[in-house]
Design a protein around this motif. Structure first.
Motif, mmCIF file in Angstrom:
data_model
loop_
_atom_site.group_PDB
_atom_site.id
_atom_site.type_symbol
_atom_site.label_atom_id
_atom_site.label_comp_id
_atom_site.label_asym_id
_atom_site.label_seq_id
_atom_site.Cartn_x
_atom_site.Cartn_y
_atom_site.Cartn_z
ATOM 1 N N UNK A 195 32.355 39.056 45.315
ATOM 2 C CA UNK A 195 32.655 40.006 43.942
ATOM 3 C C UNK A 195 33.551 40.946 44.070
ATOM 4 N N UNK A 196 34.192 41.189 42.553
ATOM 5 C CA UNK A 196 35.343 42.185 42.632
ATOM 6 C C UNK A 196 35.611 42.600 42.017
ATOM 7 N N UNK A 197 35.378 44.236 41.821
ATOM 8 C CA UNK A 197 35.149 44.701 39.943
ATOM 9 C C UNK A 197 36.819 45.524 40.244
ATOM 10 N N UNK A 198 37.636 45.013 39.014
ATOM 11 C CA UNK A 198 38.960 45.384 39.608
ATOM 12 C C UNK A 198 39.379 46.898 38.009
ATOM 13 N N UNK A 226 39.047 34.444 38.836
ATOM 14 C CA UNK A 226 38.226 34.216 38.007
ATOM 15 C C UNK A 226 38.257 32.428 39.159
ATOM 16 N N UNK A 227 39.562 31.975 39.108
ATOM 17 C CA UNK A 227 40.067 30.934 38.647
ATOM 18 C C UNK A 227 40.062 29.974 40.809
ATOM 19 N N UNK A 277 34.072 35.966 42.182
ATOM 20 C CA UNK A 277 32.711 36.844 40.755
ATOM 21 C C UNK A 277 33.199 37.989 40.361
ATOM 22 N N UNK A 278 34.437 38.095 39.182
ATOM 23 C CA UNK A 278 35.354 38.926 38.401
ATOM 24 C C UNK A 278 34.860 39.878 37.301
ATOM 25 N N UNK A 279 34.288 41.162 37.472
ATOM 26 C CA UNK A 279 33.900 42.427 36.887
ATOM 27 C C UNK A 279 34.977 43.131 36.762
ATOM 28 N N UNK A 280 35.492 43.707 35.391
ATOM 29 C CA UNK A 280 36.235 44.321 35.006
ATOM 30 C C UNK A 280 35.443 45.503 34.263
ATOM 31 N N UNK A 281 35.176 46.857 34.511
ATOM 32 C CA UNK A 281 34.832 48.017 33.571
ATOM 33 C C UNK A 281 36.285 48.043 32.414
ATOM 34 N N UNK A 323 38.706 39.827 25.188
ATOM 35 C CA UNK A 323 37.996 38.415 25.011
ATOM 36 C C UNK A 323 38.411 37.838 25.090
ATOM 37 N N UNK A 324 40.041 37.202 26.556
ATOM 38 C CA UNK A 324 40.629 36.442 27.178
ATOM 39 C C UNK A 324 39.589 36.540 27.987
ATOM 40 N N UNK A 325 39.231 37.321 29.159
ATOM 41 C CA UNK A 325 38.097 37.500 30.265
ATOM 42 C C UNK A 325 36.950 37.174 29.899
ATOM 43 N N UNK A 326 36.555 37.581 29.419
ATOM 44 C CA UNK A 326 35.158 37.191 28.738
ATOM 45 C C UNK A 326 35.159 36.100 28.361
ATOM 46 N N UNK A 327 35.722 35.464 27.122
ATOM 47 C CA UNK A 327 35.303 34.575 26.320
ATOM 48 C C UNK A 327 35.761 33.074 27.348
ATOM 49 N N UNK A 328 37.118 33.373 28.188
ATOM 50 C CA UNK A 328 37.828 32.642 28.871
ATOM 51 C C UNK A 328 36.991 32.320 30.343
ATOM 52 N N UNK A 329 35.911 32.801 30.377
ATOM 53 C CA UNK A 329 35.215 32.708 31.412
ATOM 54 C C UNK A 329 35.496 33.344 33.031
#
Length: 193
Positions: A110-113, A130-131, A135-139, A170-176
């Protein structure tokens, strides 16, 4: 968060404070949020901290290694990270040493960026992460960027930094590619967008 979560702080460098070069930052509170994440990771032993520094190949850039703007901002300067990545492209995964190899050897999943610029190096690193299966998380509020304009076949398009931050979310979340959260939610272990 568990010990398998790496905090990756991207390009938080003095050169991004040169408004005559970049413009006005979209999120002036980003540094406070990034500092809070670093403090939590340090105090609570949430996992490793990776610092990423952009070494521009353009001598005119404030981020060129010969310029003082290449240095990390003060609140990171005294930090002893678990890993320092240097790069000259948008993705921290294309820097040195090899981030993906280091993360896999450390068992990190898991990564927090966080960092600068939201729509450039943060987004590119998140997409690649993600690719690669992390598991990527962006605050989002622990990132910032600047307005951009381009002449396109349909005409000139100019987007504010806030618009670019929203597009990245939107790109990151909706794009998975990543889960987009707030710093407060992340620090309370309740990631929510």
């Amino acid at each position: 968060m568990n010990d398998k979560t790496a905090l990756i702080v991207i390009d938080v460098q003095l050169g991004f404070e040169v408004e005559s070069f970049w413009g006005v930052p979209a999120n002036p509170d980003a540094d406070a949020h990034i500092a809070a994440l670093v403090a939590a990771w340090t105090a609570e032993d949430r996992g490793p901290i990776v610092l990423v520094r952009h070494d521009s190949g353009k001598p005119s850039s404030p981020l060129h290694p010969s310029n003082p703007g290449n240095r990390l901002k003060g609140y990171l300067a005294e930090l002893s990270p678990d890993l320092l990545i240097t790069k000259n492209v948008n993705s921290a995964f294309l820097g040195a040493p090899n981030l993906d190899q280091w993360l896999r050897e450390a068992g990190i999943q898991r990564l927090v960026l966080c960092g600068i610029q939201t729509n450039m190096c943060v987004e590119t690193t998140a997409r690649m992460g993600g690719n690669l299966g992390y598991q990527v998380i962006v605050p989002l509020d622990a990132t910032s960027t600047f307005a951009l304009a381009a002449d396109l076949p349909t005409g000139r398009v100019q987007l504010s930094g806030a618009e670019l931050m929203a597009a990245t979310a939107v790109n990151l979340q909706a794009g998975g590619f990543a889960q987009v959260v707030s710093t407060a939610a992340l620090l309370s272990d309740r990631p929510a967008s």
